[in-house]
Design a protein around this motif. Structure first.
Motif, PDB file in Angstrom:
ATOM      1  N   ALA A  18      -3.574  -2.540  -2.901  1.00 14.69           N
ATOM      2  CA  ALA A  18      -3.391  -3.886  -2.347  1.00 14.69           C
ATOM      3  C   ALA A  18      -3.938  -3.957  -0.927  1.00 14.69           C
ATOM      4  O   ALA A  18      -4.579  -4.945  -0.548  1.00 14.69           O
ATOM      5  N   GLN A  19      -3.711  -2.903  -0.145  1.00 19.44           N
ATOM      6  CA  GLN A  19      -4.220  -2.878   1.228  1.00 19.44           C
ATOM      7  C   GLN A  19      -5.748  -2.854   1.228  1.00 19.44           C
ATOM      8  O   GLN A  19      -6.384  -3.528   2.039  1.00 19.44           O
ATOM      9  N   THR A  22      -6.880  -6.315   0.519  1.00 22.19           N
ATOM     10  CA  THR A  22      -6.675  -7.165   1.691  1.00 22.19           C
ATOM     11  C   THR A  22      -7.793  -6.937   2.705  1.00 22.19           C
ATOM     12  O   THR A  22      -8.338  -7.895   3.266  1.00 22.19           O
ATOM     13  N   ASN A  23      -8.145  -5.681   2.896  1.00 26.26           N
ATOM     14  CA  ASN A  23      -9.237  -5.356   3.813  1.00 26.26           C
ATOM     15  C   ASN A  23     -10.563  -5.916   3.306  1.00 26.26           C
ATOM     16  O   ASN A  23     -11.357  -6.453   4.083  1.00 26.26           O
ATOM     17  N   ALA A  25     -10.928  -8.485   1.392  1.00 26.37           N
ATOM     18  CA  ALA A  25     -10.859  -9.942   1.537  1.00 26.37           C
ATOM     19  C   ALA A  25     -11.216 -10.348   2.966  1.00 26.37           C
ATOM     20  O   ALA A  25     -11.914 -11.350   3.179  1.00 26.37           O
ATOM     21  N   ALA A  26     -10.768  -9.574   3.928  1.00 27.86           N
ATOM     22  CA  ALA A  26     -11.063  -9.879   5.326  1.00 27.86           C
ATOM     23  C   ALA A  26     -12.563  -9.771   5.619  1.00 27.86           C
ATOM     24  O   ALA A  26     -13.081 -10.497   6.474  1.00 27.86           O
ATOM     25  N   ARG A  34     -12.847 -14.206  -1.225  1.00 22.31           N
ATOM     26  CA  ARG A  34     -11.759 -13.878  -0.305  1.00 22.31           C
ATOM     27  C   ARG A  34     -10.411 -14.273  -0.907  1.00 22.31           C
ATOM     28  O   ARG A  34      -9.457 -13.512  -0.884  1.00 22.31           O
ATOM     29  N   THR A  38      -7.387 -11.784  -2.023  1.00 22.63           N
ATOM     30  CA  THR A  38      -6.085 -11.968  -1.380  1.00 22.63           C
ATOM     31  C   THR A  38      -4.995 -12.189  -2.417  1.00 22.63           C
ATOM     32  O   THR A  38      -3.914 -11.596  -2.339  1.00 22.63           O
ATOM     33  N   ALA A  41      -4.251  -8.951  -4.213  1.00 24.09           N
ATOM     34  CA  ALA A  41      -3.498  -8.044  -3.339  1.00 24.09           C
ATOM     35  C   ALA A  41      -2.026  -8.438  -3.309  1.00 24.09           C
ATOM     36  O   ALA A  41      -1.144  -7.580  -3.370  1.00 24.09           O
ATOM     37  N   LYS A  42      -1.754  -9.730  -3.239  1.00 25.86           N
ATOM     38  CA  LYS A  42      -0.361 -10.199  -3.232  1.00 25.86           C
ATOM     39  C   LYS A  42       0.342  -9.833  -4.538  1.00 25.86           C
ATOM     40  O   LYS A  42       1.493  -9.407  -4.525  1.00 25.86           O
TER      41      LYS A  42
END
Length: 64
Positions: A18-19, A22-23, A25-26, A34, A38, A41-42
């Motif tokens: 998930a992290q 998230t990275n 997506a950033a 994105r 995200t 990841a959630k």
């Protein structure tokens, strides 16, 4: 039946994935990509909490 260690390990792997998402997506330049990353990841973070992994607020027990 899985042991608590295996469940915790799986939950940890899910949180790490998930992290990573998230990275990613950033870094994504496409707004749709994105959002997709995200959202995924959630979902993974929620699943890791349900798995009762170490480091979560959830005890992994069904209150009913």
């Amino acid at each position: 039946m899985t042991s608590a260690g295996e469940t915790g390990s799986r939950a940890q792997q899910m949180r790490e994935k998930a992290q990573e998402m998230t990275n990613a997506a950033a870094r994504a330049t496409d707004p749709e990509e994105r959002k997709r990353l995200t959202d995924k990841a959630k979902r993974l973070m929620e699943e890791s909490k349900q798995a009762g992994g170490k480091g979560t607020d959830d005890t992994g027990m069904n209150p009913l």
